[in-house]
Design a protein around this motif. Sequence first.
Motif, mmCIF file in Angstrom:
data_model
loop_
_atom_site.group_PDB
_atom_site.id
_atom_site.type_symbol
_atom_site.label_atom_id
_atom_site.label_comp_id
_atom_site.label_asym_id
_atom_site.label_seq_id
_atom_site.Cartn_x
_atom_site.Cartn_y
_atom_site.Cartn_z
ATOM 1 N N PRO A 214 0.968 -1.084 0.039
ATOM 2 C CA PRO A 214 0.086 0.126 0.046
ATOM 3 C C PRO A 214 0.825 1.210 -0.113
ATOM 4 C CG PRO A 214 -0.079 -0.985 2.396
ATOM 5 C CD PRO A 214 0.722 -1.987 1.266
ATOM 6 N N ASN A 215 0.348 2.256 -0.704
ATOM 7 C CA ASN A 215 1.002 3.690 -0.650
ATOM 8 C C ASN A 215 0.716 4.504 0.400
ATOM 9 O OD1 ASN A 215 2.415 6.121 -1.381
ATOM 10 N ND2 ASN A 215 0.803 6.674 -3.007
ATOM 11 N N ILE A 216 1.318 4.519 1.490
ATOM 12 C CA ILE A 216 0.841 5.159 2.614
ATOM 13 C C ILE A 216 1.217 6.672 2.485
ATOM 14 C CG2 ILE A 216 0.945 5.365 5.138
ATOM 15 C CD1 ILE A 216 1.545 2.285 5.090
ATOM 16 N N THR A 217 0.098 7.494 2.247
ATOM 17 C CA THR A 217 0.458 8.838 2.260
ATOM 18 C C THR A 217 0.385 9.794 3.543
ATOM 19 O OG1 THR A 217 -2.040 9.311 1.449
ATOM 20 C CG2 THR A 217 -0.349 8.832 -0.134
ATOM 21 N N GLN A 218 -0.185 8.883 4.752
ATOM 22 C CA GLN A 218 -0.357 9.882 5.873
ATOM 23 C C GLN A 218 -0.627 8.754 7.156
ATOM 24 O OE1 GLN A 218 -3.379 12.979 5.618
ATOM 25 N NE2 GLN A 218 -4.277 12.347 7.848
ATOM 26 N N HIS A 219 -0.016 8.985 8.200
ATOM 27 C CA HIS A 219 -0.052 8.210 9.528
ATOM 28 C C HIS A 219 -0.700 9.213 10.436
ATOM 29 C CE1 HIS A 219 3.476 6.149 7.681
ATOM 30 N NE2 HIS A 219 3.082 5.168 8.338
ATOM 31 N N ALA A 220 -1.307 8.380 11.081
ATOM 32 C CA ALA A 220 -2.308 8.928 12.353
ATOM 33 C C ALA A 220 -2.022 8.282 13.682
ATOM 34 C CB ALA A 220 -3.617 8.833 12.084
ATOM 35 N N GLU A 221 -2.199 8.853 14.628
ATOM 36 C CA GLU A 221 -1.765 8.385 16.136
ATOM 37 C C GLU A 221 -2.941 7.779 16.855
ATOM 38 O OE1 GLU A 221 1.136 8.245 17.366
ATOM 39 O OE2 GLU A 221 1.677 8.917 15.476
ATOM 40 N N ASP A 222 -4.129 7.626 16.072
ATOM 41 C CA ASP A 222 -5.294 7.032 16.777
ATOM 42 C C ASP A 222 -6.216 6.578 15.559
ATOM 43 O OD1 ASP A 222 -7.342 9.368 16.560
ATOM 44 O OD2 ASP A 222 -5.548 9.969 17.727
ATOM 45 N N VAL A 223 -7.091 5.599 15.915
ATOM 46 C CA VAL A 223 -7.985 5.061 14.716
ATOM 47 C C VAL A 223 -8.925 6.061 14.535
ATOM 48 C CG1 VAL A 223 -9.596 3.281 14.290
ATOM 49 C CG2 VAL A 223 -7.557 2.704 15.631
ATOM 50 N N GLN A 224 -9.481 6.901 15.585
ATOM 51 C CA GLN A 224 -10.433 7.904 15.099
ATOM 52 C C GLN A 224 -9.868 8.911 14.155
ATOM 53 O OE1 GLN A 224 -9.483 6.863 18.339
ATOM 54 N NE2 GLN A 224 -11.329 6.167 18.993
ATOM 55 N N SER A 225 -8.496 9.291 14.022
ATOM 56 C CA SER A 225 -8.001 10.136 13.396
ATOM 57 C C SER A 225 -7.965 9.585 11.834
ATOM 58 C CB SER A 225 -6.609 10.543 13.748
ATOM 59 O OG SER A 225 -6.692 11.284 14.753
#
Length: 291
Positions: A214-225
């Motif tokens: 997968p081409n990950i373009t963004q990381h988040a610190e919680d599932v809600q984000s």
Amino acid sequence: MEIRLLRTFLAVEELRHFSRAADALHMSQPALSKQIGVLEASIGGKLFERGRHGAELTLFGERFLPDAQTLVRDADDVLARARDASSGRTGHLRIGICLSVLTLVPKIIADFRRANPGVVITLSDLSSAEQERRLLAGKLDAGFLRLPAGAGLASFKVVDEGLALAMPPHSQYKRLPSDLAVLNDIGFIALSRARGPGLAAQIDRWCGARRFVPNITQHAEDVQSVLTSVAACVGVAFIPSRAQYLLRDATVLPLPGRDARWRVGLAWASARENPVTARFVSHVRAALSRG
């Protein structure tokens, strides 16, 4: 001063008769008389005047009566609190939770609180790996986490969970495309690996089996984000399927294969005896058995 002697004194005072008090306490009258004598010797005064019609408190006995009642009442309160603590009806319960149980567990916990108002409950949203660390360190009493649980933990299954793909609202994809590479044109939002190592490993296995990166373009610190980003049309995301109730307009596609399935259960430290934890575990078992 022994509480049992005070109870004997209060029984005689209530019934105003040595013989009747002995019957009520299931002892012989000589044994009761001996206990009253021991109590009188320990406090230094006569408590009763005995006559043909029973027993009457002396002036000293009348003055002693309120203190005796208070001592027995306090002793009963202490005993009741001790019994509540030993049976798990009072205390503190620290519970770890995860997203996959949020449609089920809150009601179970609420029912437990209503049945056990003396238990103070603290909830923490933690990854399965962090829950295991805290359970073994004694910083958590029970946790809803990914199974199998690690060594030193007892557990049982609560729900089956699966991997799903969350698509932005109004996406053209209503089913999983045969060529997963087309999803890279949209880009993936991923939960930080440190925040969700179990989910990240699950995604790795599923993608690896299909030779998809997968081409990950963004990381988040919680599932809600992550879910908020999907809803805002920022990208697509791999999510636990039970998280879909948090998405209103997005399309959630369950993913096929055994490598997209896992179990979530309740775990606790098997070597640590805690009456409150044991009571909660039994409550959860019963709630699940009732469906």
